[in-house]
Design an enzyme around this catalytic site. Sequence first.
Site, PDB file in Angstrom:
ATOM      1  N   GLN A   1      29.614  56.733  70.381  1.00 47.53           N
ATOM      2  CA  GLN A   1      27.985  56.158  70.548  1.00 47.53           C
ATOM      3  C   GLN A   1      27.693  56.165  72.001  1.00 47.53           C
ATOM      4  OE1 GLN A   1      28.537  52.370  68.528  1.00 47.53           O
ATOM      5  NE2 GLN A   1      26.988  53.338  66.972  1.00 47.53           N
TER       6      GLN A   1
ATOM      7  N   LYS B   1      15.204  45.571  64.315  1.00 47.74           N
ATOM      8  CA  LYS B   1      15.429  46.875  65.128  1.00 47.74           C
ATOM      9  C   LYS B   1      14.138  47.736  65.189  1.00 47.74           C
ATOM     10  CE  LYS B   1      17.698  49.340  61.561  1.00 47.74           C
ATOM     11  NZ  LYS B   1      18.951  50.037  61.084  1.00 47.74           N
TER      12      LYS B   1
ATOM     13  N   ARG C   1      34.714  53.892  61.261  1.00 45.58           N
ATOM     14  CA  ARG C   1      34.351  53.359  59.859  1.00 45.58           C
ATOM     15  C   ARG C   1      34.919  54.193  58.909  1.00 45.58           C
ATOM     16  NH1 ARG C   1      28.787  52.405  61.607  1.00 45.58           N
ATOM     17  NH2 ARG C   1      29.024  51.419  63.808  1.00 45.58           N
TER      18      ARG C   1
ATOM     19  N   CYS D   1      29.664  46.277  70.389  1.00 39.83           N
ATOM     20  CA  CYS D   1      29.091  44.940  71.019  1.00 39.83           C
ATOM     21  C   CYS D   1      30.140  43.804  71.138  1.00 39.83           C
ATOM     22  CB  CYS D   1      27.632  44.775  70.143  1.00 39.83           C
ATOM     23  SG  CYS D   1      27.881  44.932  68.333  1.00 39.83           S
TER      24      CYS D   1
ATOM     25  N   HIS E   1      24.463  47.416  75.679  1.00 38.37           N
ATOM     26  CA  HIS E   1      24.183  46.047  75.573  1.00 38.37           C
ATOM     27  C   HIS E   1      23.486  45.411  76.792  1.00 38.37           C
ATOM     28  CE1 HIS E   1      26.809  47.276  72.279  1.00 38.37           C
ATOM     29  NE2 HIS E   1      26.058  46.672  71.518  1.00 38.37           N
TER      30      HIS E   1
ATOM     31  N   ASP F   1      26.241  54.186  73.640  1.00 43.29           N
ATOM     32  CA  ASP F   1      26.177  52.653  73.583  1.00 43.29           C
ATOM     33  C   ASP F   1      25.827  51.759  74.795  1.00 43.29           C
ATOM     34  OD1 ASP F   1      25.623  50.593  71.641  1.00 43.29           O
ATOM     35  OD2 ASP F   1      27.671  50.434  70.921  1.00 43.29           O
TER      36      ASP F   1
ATOM     37  N   HIS G   1      20.744  45.579  71.595  1.00 43.92           N
ATOM     38  CA  HIS G   1      21.569  46.743  71.457  1.00 43.92           C
ATOM     39  C   HIS G   1      20.661  47.976  71.532  1.00 43.92           C
ATOM     40  CE1 HIS G   1      24.406  43.877  69.322  1.00 43.92           C
ATOM     41  NE2 HIS G   1      23.312  43.255  69.544  1.00 43.92           N
TER      42      HIS G   1
END
Length: 667
Positions: free
Chosen positions: A386, A474, A368, A339, A390, A388, A522
């Site tokens: 991901q 979320k 991570r 993000c 946004h 992902d 997100h």
Amino acid sequence: MLQIILPDGSQLRFDSPVTPLEVAQRIGPRLAQQAIAAEVDGQVVDLNRPLPAQGQVHLRILTPRDPQALDVLRHSCAHVMARAVMRLYPEVQLAFGPTTETGFYYDFDLPQTLSEEDFPRIEEEMRKIIAEDEPFERFEEPRERAIQLCHDLGQGLKVEHIEQGLADHPRLSFYRQGEFIDLCRGPHIPSAGRIKAFKLLSVAGAYWKGDASRQQLQRLYGTAFFSQKDLDAFLEQVEEAKRRDHRVLGKQLELFTTSPLVGSGLILWQPKGAILRSVLEEFLRQELLRRGYVPVYTPHIARVELYEISGHYPYYADSQFAPIEMERDERYLLKPMNCPHHIMIYKSRPRSYRELPLRLAEFGTVYRYEKSGELGGMTRVRGFTQDDAHIFCTEQQVAQEFRSCVEMTQTVLRAVGMEQYQVRLGFRDPQSDKYVGSPQLWQRAQEVLRREAEQLDLPDLEIQEGEAAFYGPKADFVVTDSLGRQWQLGTVQLDYNLPSPERFDLQYIGPDNRPHQVVMIHRAPLGSFERFVGILIEHFAGAFPLWLAPEQVRVLIVSQKFEEYGRQVERELRAAGLRVGGDYRAEKLQAKIRDAQLERIPYMFIVGGRDQQNRTVSVRDRIQGDLGPMPIAAAIEKLQEEIRTRAVRQTGPRVTPLLGHREAHVY
């Protein structure tokens, strides 16, 4: 006078002190006999805990039919297990013994190492304790007396926990069962005899309070049920889960591998696994384009300052790789999230309201530093990609964009046959300081999320305080797989904080020609490809639906003299866009069929003399078996239609949920 309101709305009144058990006895002897615990104004308590002397309370008597009762039973069984271990190993130091979604565990500090060979001995001692049927008795002590009691019991870990972890508690509660006393807030079943079926499952290492710098403990796992039938069903599911273990099947089916030389928690996608992943990526890419998303690419590292502004560093410093030190005191970080990078793309130039919503999508790899003990195949890794995206939008566009994100997640889950799910709204815990932004911003975001989720009539909608991302509330999709296990997959997160002036100050120029703050959403329907594919392997036991299968059809020849025709059929299938392989070995046909079945190939096209003469193939379905001869064109059309509709054909009935919830690998 105490007024008690029961679940059906009826009321009881008592002039003298009373316990939930006495209330149950007044309602009826059968209820009192079945009672396990009670829920008083939403809090689960022991049956013998005194109720308030006056006022009004809502009371529900918990019986084996209630999920909360099973949790109480298992917590009590953890105490029985700890008592049995202490009888067998008097020098043991007790740590913690909570319940889990599937059972319970207790952490022990022991000089000798426990193994599964010790389980029968421990279980036998547990059976003796259960047969004694002694009650669980709760008592409280002032802080200093509680510390002295733990000293007298020789339980140093408990003393430390009271002095440090429970420093703000003036009184502490204990439970006594026979000679066994343990620091515990409860609740517990009335007596040990209520435990009808239990089993020790495994033993693993654990650190005291999760701190790798402290002593290593031994974590003994077990489970318990109200009936042997339920325990047997659970153990069968455990065995089936072992048979479906994606770490085993992934190796057998050559989908992925790992290497100690590459590093723990880093996945190497083999060709077959890469094909499966690329099919998923292309499916998502087409969905994204159809829904107005635009693709972006961002680097794998960035300066630490970027993540300091976003809050990922230092909020999650413990789960990130150490910064890379460069010249001129510059520090870079392997990106933990996409993000902030997408935010900088948005900030690359001024934006007008006419451009919004701007939907930026990336299959972005993040990193991570998970503890080695937490790594597990593909479902818990250190590097993952991901799906992902946004969305940058106006506040007026939030509702529609949220609905669209939910609908896309539902589309993705439907495509892989995972249509049994619930939605959990993760809200901020007002008592916690881990969240960024003002309470007013959080209130506004949570109200929007709650309102839109309720209007969408999402299944089993549940609100959980304390489960929000650090920057916003979320909606998580918790999916039940074919073994009844629950996995958190898709997520949609609403964010008023990262765009705020205190963070990245994301603006757009509105129709009034003035700057306004952007709202961010997100979203990730899968979560990560590694984790999602690991779950799919176990959900389908490696037998993927046709549209996902790395090899969709295999051509088998009856004998070597039909190899030329078999290769011709293979070429026609490949020209039609099918992923095809051929088995031209000088082996018996049954051996080839067996191998294709073991490799979970959806269809086999068998060719022999009659097929060559008639330009047909004999079709064999992995699920239905022999379908007989078909013209090549008709057989191709059959497969193409199944792929086009993304049909998911179940090979067996779903299992009633008994196994536990697995949290998503996100923050």
